[in-house]
Design a protein around this motif. Structure first.
Motif, PDB file in Angstrom:
ATOM      1  N   LEU A 102       1.790   6.458   4.697  1.00 52.78           N
ATOM      2  CA  LEU A 102       2.663   5.295   4.913  1.00 52.78           C
ATOM      3  C   LEU A 102       4.110   5.661   4.607  1.00 52.78           C
ATOM      4  CD1 LEU A 102       0.613   2.279   3.498  1.00 52.78           C
ATOM      5  CD2 LEU A 102       1.483   2.527   5.827  1.00 52.78           C
ATOM      6  N   ALA A 109       6.274   1.016   8.314  1.00 55.44           N
ATOM      7  CA  ALA A 109       5.467   1.013   7.090  1.00 55.44           C
ATOM      8  C   ALA A 109       5.445  -0.380   6.469  1.00 55.44           C
ATOM      9  CB  ALA A 109       6.007   2.036   6.096  1.00 55.44           C
ATOM     10  N   ALA A 110       6.589  -1.043   6.460  1.00 56.53           N
ATOM     11  CA  ALA A 110       6.656  -2.389   5.873  1.00 56.53           C
ATOM     12  C   ALA A 110       5.798  -3.361   6.662  1.00 56.53           C
ATOM     13  CB  ALA A 110       8.104  -2.869   5.828  1.00 56.53           C
ATOM     14  N   TYR A 125      -1.139   6.100   1.069  1.00 61.85           N
ATOM     15  CA  TYR A 125       0.235   5.760   0.691  1.00 61.85           C
ATOM     16  C   TYR A 125       1.203   6.896   1.034  1.00 61.85           C
ATOM     17  CZ  TYR A 125      -1.133   1.351  -1.284  1.00 61.85           C
ATOM     18  OH  TYR A 125      -1.597   0.060  -1.426  1.00 61.85           O
ATOM     19  N   LEU A 130      -2.218  -4.995   4.044  1.00 57.52           N
ATOM     20  CA  LEU A 130      -2.438  -5.019   2.603  1.00 57.52           C
ATOM     21  C   LEU A 130      -2.167  -6.389   2.003  1.00 57.52           C
ATOM     22  CD1 LEU A 130      -0.963  -1.542   1.630  1.00 57.52           C
ATOM     23  CD2 LEU A 130      -3.320  -2.137   2.182  1.00 57.52           C
ATOM     24  N   GLU A 131      -1.280  -7.164   2.644  1.00 59.14           N
ATOM     25  CA  GLU A 131      -0.990  -8.509   2.145  1.00 59.14           C
ATOM     26  C   GLU A 131      -1.664  -9.592   2.985  1.00 59.14           C
ATOM     27  OE1 GLU A 131       3.233  -9.063   1.662  1.00 59.14           O
ATOM     28  OE2 GLU A 131       3.440  -7.078   0.755  1.00 59.14           O
ATOM     29  N   ILE A 143       3.122  -2.651   8.499  1.00 59.51           N
ATOM     30  CA  ILE A 143       1.702  -2.332   8.283  1.00 59.51           C
ATOM     31  C   ILE A 143       1.263  -2.791   6.898  1.00 59.51           C
ATOM     32  CG2 ILE A 143       0.074  -0.423   7.979  1.00 59.51           C
ATOM     33  CD1 ILE A 143       1.553   0.960  10.323  1.00 59.51           C
ATOM     34  N   ARG A 144       2.077  -2.531   5.891  1.00 56.39           N
ATOM     35  CA  ARG A 144       1.737  -2.982   4.533  1.00 56.39           C
ATOM     36  C   ARG A 144       1.570  -4.496   4.492  1.00 56.39           C
ATOM     37  NH1 ARG A 144       5.689   0.965   2.629  1.00 56.39           N
ATOM     38  NH2 ARG A 144       4.584   2.567   1.479  1.00 56.39           N
ATOM     39  N   THR A 145       2.524  -5.194   5.094  1.00 57.57           N
ATOM     40  CA  THR A 145       2.486  -6.649   5.050  1.00 57.57           C
ATOM     41  C   THR A 145       1.292  -7.191   5.824  1.00 57.57           C
ATOM     42  OG1 THR A 145       4.894  -6.639   4.912  1.00 57.57           O
ATOM     43  CG2 THR A 145       3.868  -8.735   5.412  1.00 57.57           C
ATOM     44  N   SER A 168      -6.562   6.682  -1.486  1.00 59.02           N
ATOM     45  CA  SER A 168      -5.406   5.795  -1.636  1.00 59.02           C
ATOM     46  C   SER A 168      -4.118   6.596  -1.639  1.00 59.02           C
ATOM     47  CB  SER A 168      -5.501   4.986  -2.924  1.00 59.02           C
ATOM     48  OG  SER A 168      -6.567   4.090  -2.863  1.00 59.02           O
TER      49      SER A 168
END
Length: 190
Positions: free
Chosen positions: A138, A146-147, A135, A154-155, A149-151, A131
């Motif tokens: 990222l 990065a935003a 991170y 991960l969301e 990919i996270r959204t 992890s």
């Protein structure tokens, strides 16, 4: 999913440790919380050693009396709360077994049936390392990549949702995510 499970396990462990700290201060509500969270597992340990029935129930009750009396001895830096509680239950059941003079116990291998559902310590350490690498990588990406990919990952947002949120064409969003994933892969492979 494994990261979320690991976070949930960490949070549950922290709540149980906090409840034990409250029990050490004489908090009966916290004691009830500890009992609710752990009695099924501890009863299983008592049953494995003593067999099902009144003897196991009595051992469980005695174990919780010991927890109430010894809660101030719990040290979260030395053991997880469930490990500490399981040791108390196990020792109480073994003491009862010795007192009745009957030594027929199940082999230790059968204890795996009662395994704690949380990941083992080595798996948690490995997951935490992975992890941290993820991170960290990222963080090396551009802020927008990065935003996205996270959204997305991960969301759980879909590409069309991301395009709508950003007010940009779907193809542009897909291209940014693809470029970001390639950079992420390169970073993780280093």
């Amino acid at each position: 999913m494994d990261v979320m499970r690991s976070v949930a396990a960490d949070e549950a462990r922290e709540r149980l440790a906090a409840a034990l700290a409250s029990v050490a201060r004489g908090d009966r509500k916290a004691f009830h919380d500890v009992y609710q969270r752990t009695s099924a597992k501890l009863y299983g340990i008592c049953c494995r050693i003593l067999g099902e029935g009144q003897d196991a129930e009595d051992a469980l009750q005695e174990a919780y009396v010991n927890v109430w009396r010894r809660a101030e001895r719990f040290d979260a830096s030395r053991a997880s709360p469930i490990t500490w509680l399981a040791a108390i239950a196990r020792n109480t059941a073994i003491d009862r077994l010795r007192a009745r003079g009957n030594r027929s116990t199940a082999p230790i291998e059968e204890a795996f049936d009662l395994a704690d559902p949380t990941p083992r310590a080595d798996a948690l350490i490995e997951e935490a390392g992975e992890s941290a690498r993820l991170y960290g990588c990222l963080g090396e990406l551009g802020g927008q990549e990065a935003a996205l990919i996270r959204t997305a990952f991960l969301e759980g947002a879909s590409y069309p949702e991301l395009a709508e949120r950003a007010g940009e064409p779907l193809g542009t969003i897909k291209s940014r995510i693809r470029r970001g994933l390639m950079k992420l892969r390169d970073c993780l492979c280093r």
